[in-house]
Design an enzyme around this catalytic site. Structure first.
Site, PDB file in Angstrom:
ATOM      1  N   HIS A  40       6.351  -3.036  -9.713  1.00  0.00           N
ATOM      2  CA  HIS A  40       6.256  -2.412  -8.396  1.00  0.00           C
ATOM      3  C   HIS A  40       5.833  -3.422  -7.343  1.00  0.00           C
ATOM      4  CE1 HIS A  40       6.272   1.391 -10.689  1.00  0.00           C
ATOM      5  NE2 HIS A  40       6.751   1.910  -9.575  1.00  0.00           N
TER       6      HIS A  40
ATOM      7  N   LYS B 293       0.983  -1.546  -4.411  1.00  0.00           N
ATOM      8  CA  LYS B 293       0.670  -0.406  -5.278  1.00  0.00           C
ATOM      9  C   LYS B 293      -0.740  -0.569  -5.844  1.00  0.00           C
ATOM     10  CE  LYS B 293       2.552   2.465  -8.996  1.00  0.00           C
ATOM     11  NZ  LYS B 293       2.369   3.685  -8.165  1.00  0.00           N
TER      12      LYS B 293
END
Length: 270
Positions: free
Chosen positions: A158, A162
């Site tokens: 990600h 995040k």
């Protein structure tokens, strides 16, 4: 065409909030009736269009979520665990459909959502995309078909912003694999290897998290056996898939009995 479903978006200024605003605006079945931001945010009290610099939209930005939840037929919530639990208490009172894409929820948080789901229709998923939910079903079926001679590893990637790991999607995939094997994920989960860790435990489900750049989301479930590997992969290139899935869940929930549902139910996968 029937009356459009009134939708409220929690946390409008974030990336998912803005994506949801645009997705609802494009729908002929839903209408955005209001959004929220945390008290003290400079959007609160303004018209959403003015806050976004798009011109007047007639959609207010609320600081108190109750003000919009009581008017909405569905709430879409990609916020934080603490905020989501507070919202769930309100949606339970208002009998409003509550679609939750928030990740990082603890077992205590999920128990609180179960309690709210006695009164509200809650649809919760670590990932709202069709592809990931199909992948989840396949992971469960493959895990059920293979014995522990095949090691299971879940690798997720990600963007650098995040804040939780493993991702909600990775945990969803892990839960599916554990269910396929008939075990509790919390008892077989293996994370954060570093240094002299010793050999991999038989039957463990391992997780690895990669963070960097602007990666939207990539997930691999690896079944590694003697002499062969099976790899399930999903790559998200457009955050809009999550917004479209969340809207689909909000529309699906209309008229459904109270309960704690998953995207598998929304997509007719079980």
């Amino acid at each position: 065409m029937g009356e459009r479903v009134g939708i409220a978006v929690m946390g409008a200024s974030g990336r998912m909030g803005r994506m949801l605003i645009d997705t609802i605006a494009e729908s002929d079945r839903a209408e955005l009736i209001g959004v929220t931001e945390r008290p003290g945010h400079d959007w609160v009290g303004k018209d959403l269009g003015d806050a976004l610099g798009r011109g007047h939209m007639g959609v207010p930005v609320y600081g108190d979520p109750l003000d919009v939840i009581v008017k909405a037929q569905a709430v879409i919530d990609f916020t934080s665990p603490e905020a989501t639990i507070a919202h769930a208490q309100l949606t339970a009172q208002a009998r409003t459909v509550h679609v939750i894409g928030t990740t990082g929820l603890s077992e205590t948080d999920i128990a609180a959502l179960d309690a709210a789901a006695r009164h509200a229709t809650i649809v919760r998923a670590g990932n709202m995309s069709l592809g990931v939910n199909l992948m989840t079903r396949l992971a469960q079926q493959i895990a059920a078909a293979l014995d522990t001679e095949f090691d299971i590893e879940i690798v997720e990637k990600h963007h650098r912003h995040k804040v939780d790991a493993p991702s909600g999607t990775a945990l969803m995939l892990g839960e599916a694999a554990a269910a396929g094997r008939g075990v509790d994920l919390s008892e077989v989960s293996e994370r954060g290897r570093d240094g002299i860790t010793g050999p991999r435990g038989e039957g463990a489900i391992g997780f690895s998290a990669i963070r960097g750049g602007d990666i939207v989301g990539e997930h691999d479930v690896i079944f590694a056996g003697p002499g062969e590997r099976i790899v399930l992969s999903h790559i998200a290139t457009d955050r809009g898939i999550f917004a479209r899935g969340a809207l689909k869940a909000a529309l699906w929930g209309q008229g459904k009995a109270p309960g704690h549902y998953s995207m598998a139910s929304v997509l007719g996968l079980g």
